[in-house]
Design a protein around this motif. Structure first.
Motif, PDB file in Angstrom:
ATOM      1  N   THR B  44       0.784  -1.231  -0.174  1.00 28.61           N
ATOM      2  CA  THR B  44       0.060   0.047   0.024  1.00 28.61           C
ATOM      3  C   THR B  44       0.878   1.387  -0.118  1.00 28.61           C
ATOM      4  O   THR B  44       0.536   2.252  -0.633  1.00 28.61           O
ATOM      5  CB  THR B  44      -0.855   0.001   1.292  1.00 28.61           C
ATOM      6  OG1 THR B  44      -1.566  -1.060   1.032  1.00 28.61           O
ATOM      7  CG2 THR B  44      -2.064   1.175   1.109  1.00 28.61           C
ATOM      8  N   ALA B  45       1.817   1.381   0.844  1.00 27.92           N
ATOM      9  CA  ALA B  45       2.998   2.296   0.901  1.00 27.92           C
ATOM     10  C   ALA B  45       3.291   2.590  -0.499  1.00 27.92           C
ATOM     11  O   ALA B  45       3.833   3.580  -0.890  1.00 27.92           O
ATOM     12  CB  ALA B  45       3.818   2.126   2.110  1.00 27.92           C
ATOM     13  N   ALA B  46       3.925   1.540  -1.177  1.00 30.77           N
ATOM     14  CA  ALA B  46       4.543   1.413  -2.334  1.00 30.77           C
ATOM     15  C   ALA B  46       3.385   2.294  -3.363  1.00 30.77           C
ATOM     16  O   ALA B  46       4.009   2.843  -4.508  1.00 30.77           O
ATOM     17  CB  ALA B  46       5.119   0.273  -2.926  1.00 30.77           C
ATOM     18  N   LEU B  47       2.339   1.650  -3.255  1.00 31.45           N
ATOM     19  CA  LEU B  47       1.484   2.061  -4.618  1.00 31.45           C
ATOM     20  C   LEU B  47       1.166   3.806  -4.206  1.00 31.45           C
ATOM     21  O   LEU B  47       1.193   4.542  -5.042  1.00 31.45           O
ATOM     22  CB  LEU B  47       0.248   1.388  -4.246  1.00 31.45           C
ATOM     23  CG  LEU B  47      -1.009   1.724  -5.068  1.00 31.45           C
ATOM     24  CD1 LEU B  47      -0.817   1.335  -6.552  1.00 31.45           C
ATOM     25  CD2 LEU B  47      -2.384   1.111  -4.819  1.00 31.45           C
ATOM     26  N   ILE B  48       1.017   4.060  -2.798  1.00 30.10           N
ATOM     27  CA  ILE B  48       0.853   5.565  -2.519  1.00 30.10           C
ATOM     28  C   ILE B  48       2.170   6.190  -3.178  1.00 30.10           C
ATOM     29  O   ILE B  48       1.731   7.264  -3.682  1.00 30.10           O
ATOM     30  CB  ILE B  48       0.830   5.752  -1.120  1.00 30.10           C
ATOM     31  CG1 ILE B  48      -0.632   5.209  -0.724  1.00 30.10           C
ATOM     32  CG2 ILE B  48       0.660   7.224  -0.734  1.00 30.10           C
ATOM     33  CD1 ILE B  48      -0.857   5.094   0.959  1.00 30.10           C
ATOM     34  N   ALA B  49       3.304   5.729  -2.743  1.00 34.41           N
ATOM     35  CA  ALA B  49       4.431   6.333  -3.429  1.00 34.41           C
ATOM     36  C   ALA B  49       4.426   6.812  -4.861  1.00 34.41           C
ATOM     37  O   ALA B  49       4.874   7.646  -5.249  1.00 34.41           O
ATOM     38  CB  ALA B  49       5.687   5.759  -2.713  1.00 34.41           C
ATOM     39  N   ALA B  83       8.739   2.959  -4.854  1.00 37.27           N
ATOM     40  CA  ALA B  83       7.888   1.590  -5.154  1.00 37.27           C
ATOM     41  C   ALA B  83       8.597   0.499  -5.111  1.00 37.27           C
ATOM     42  O   ALA B  83       8.518  -0.538  -4.501  1.00 37.27           O
ATOM     43  CB  ALA B  83       6.968   2.191  -6.037  1.00 37.27           C
ATOM     44  N   GLY B  84       9.897   0.485  -5.890  1.00 39.55           N
ATOM     45  CA  GLY B  84      10.754  -0.723  -6.106  1.00 39.55           C
ATOM     46  C   GLY B  84      11.308  -0.967  -4.554  1.00 39.55           C
ATOM     47  O   GLY B  84      11.329  -2.340  -4.253  1.00 39.55           O
ATOM     48  N   ALA B  85      11.608   0.075  -3.924  1.00 38.29           N
ATOM     49  CA  ALA B  85      12.268  -0.520  -2.744  1.00 38.29           C
ATOM     50  C   ALA B  85      11.399  -1.053  -1.629  1.00 38.29           C
ATOM     51  O   ALA B  85      11.825  -1.739  -1.056  1.00 38.29           O
ATOM     52  CB  ALA B  85      12.923   1.021  -2.246  1.00 38.29           C
ATOM     53  N   ALA B  86      10.212  -0.367  -1.703  1.00 39.32           N
ATOM     54  CA  ALA B  86       9.143  -1.113  -0.842  1.00 39.32           C
ATOM     55  C   ALA B  86       9.017  -2.585  -1.141  1.00 39.32           C
ATOM     56  O   ALA B  86       8.644  -3.279  -0.520  1.00 39.32           O
ATOM     57  CB  ALA B  86       7.978  -0.251  -0.745  1.00 39.32           C
TER      58      ALA B  86
END
Lengths: 160, 278
Positions: B44-49, B83-86
């Protein structure tokens, strides 16, 4: 690091009771196992933040059960008229009578069943039962009376 | 007769209690739920980012010329990098998939299946036990348990239509991992099947070869049970190499899932299981 040993000790001490309570609530062997697993996983995830794990586990058990009965029909519905009580038939053994009572328990509404299980299996007081179910003590009393009347159980002891 | 008393009610409620719980299984299941929750939060955090980075980039594209374009590209790159890092923190099922595929399995992690099941690979070919005398009531251990220890999970390996020794080897197996109630129901149905061969066995007609591997609470591999299940959801005989059961039917919902892994021949209505619950 989660206190896994503490959780293991808790399950060892209380697992059997909680499992049996779950089976009484659901009226089914396997659904009871699923219910107690759901509740105890919640306890495990909160372990270390719970002051009183046993009351928390009971609350999780009852809440999960009531949520499930709201969402799904488990093939049983509370009935207005319960099956004829074994006591009205002559020469019924004590074992048959107990079986009959457990079957009649399945005819109660979810909250009525929860009150009976907490009061008469878990041996909670009316106050403790009210705290577990999140309802006023008066509601516990009236729900309990109604459930006992439907089970046609004669209670002679005073309120705890 | 007098109505039941409070004592009778308490006695009725207490009857049948005593069976304990496996704390290890609960700890494993709790750990899995925590890991899934973290994975969901990270994705979810990656998507938000990603969305935020893209929105910033788009808004800057609509602003001034070259400098805006360059910074919008940087923002998009930063968003994608975040996003990639997450995403890199997601549990990597790929490793288990690749290693199990090398062993002839095609694991697809099932919702709710503990991670330990992913490490249990299917045999590359349908296993077959040679039972002394073909197995039977008087054979040593024939009526013993299918699984010597408590089973927390089950891996079902499906090999497709049963083949004889002269036919071409079976294809790579399809795989189904079960845990919790489905695994317990499957194991219970296996243990409670008849220990005596019937005069009219079920499972006639075309059958599909299965291997059913029990997994203990610590992820240890337990017995492997072979079964040839007909399109009607019944196996004439199942065995772990010592113990034998006859006329076994998995619970209908599980039989459908298992047969869906290895469909062959015309689909038939499933034989009702005497121990099916839900």
């Amino acid at each position: 690091m989660r206190d896994e040993e503490g959780f293991r000790s808790f399950v060892e001490a209380n697992g059997a009771t909680l499992l049996h309570a779950a089976r009484l609530l659901t009226g089914d062997h396997h659904r009871g196992e699923d219910l107690v697993q759901t509740a105890l996983i919640k306890v495990y995830l909160k372990w270390g933040h719970i002051d009183a794990p046993l009351p928390y586990a009971r609350r999780a058990l009852v809440n999960a059960h009531i949520d499930q009965t709201r969402r799904k029909w488990w093939g049983e519905r509370p009935t207005e008229t319960l099956p004829e009580q074994a006591g009205e038939v002559a020469d019924v053994s004590a074992s048959d009578s107990r079986d009959q009572l457990r079957r009649m328990l399945g005819g109660l509404a979810a909250k009525e069943r929860a009150v009976i299980v907490l009061r008469y299996y878990c041996d909670l007081s009316e106050q403790e039962t009210a705290a577990t179910l999140g309802m006023p003590v008066g509601t516990v009393k009236s729900t309990c009376s109604r459930a006992l009347a439907r089970l046609r159980v004669e209670v002679t002891s005073g309120a705890r | 007769m007098a109505p039941p008393s409070e004592f009778d009610l308490r006695a009725a409620l207490r009857e049948g209690e005593g069976e304990g719980l496996d704390a290890d299984h609960l700890i494993i299941a709790g750990g899995e739920r925590r890991a899934r929750r973290r994975a969901r939060l990270l994705s979810t955090a990656a998507l938000i980012a990603l969305v935020t980075g893209g929105a910033i980039g788009l808004s800057q594209l609509g602003g001034s010329g070259d400098s805006g374009g360059a910074s919008s590209a940087d923002s998009a790159r930063r968003g994608a990098a975040a996003a990639g890092a997450a995403g890199a923190h997601r549990p990597d099922f790929g490793q288990a998939t690749r290693s199990a595929a090398a062993n002839g399995g095609a694991p697809a992690p099932q919702p709710g299946a503990p991670m330990q099941l992913d490490a249990v690979a299917c045999p590359a070919a349908a296993p077959a036990y040679l039972l002394p005398g073909g197995g039977g009531l008087n054979s040593y251990g024939a009526s013993g348990p299918m699984f010597a220890r408590a089973v927390s999970g089950v891996v079902v390996c499906a090999y497709g239509p049963a083949r004889d020794a002269t036919s071409t080897p079976a294809r790579h197996p399809a795989r189904l991992a079960l845990s919790g109630s489905p695994a317990r129901r499957l194991v219970t149905s296996m243990e409670s099947a008849s220990t005596v061969a019937s005069a009219q066995p079920c499972g006639r007609g075309s059958t599909n070869d299965f291997a059913i591997i029990g997994v203990g609470s610590s992820g240890q591999r337990l017995s492997l049970v072979t079964a040839g299940i007909s399109n009607y959801g019944c196996a004439e005989m199942i065995t772990n190499g010592t113990a034998v059961r006859y006329d076994w039917s998995p619970p209908p919902d599980l039989a459908r899932r298992m047969l869906a892994l290895a469909p062959s021949g015309p689909a038939g209505s499933l034989r009702p299981s005497p121990s099916s619950t839900r």
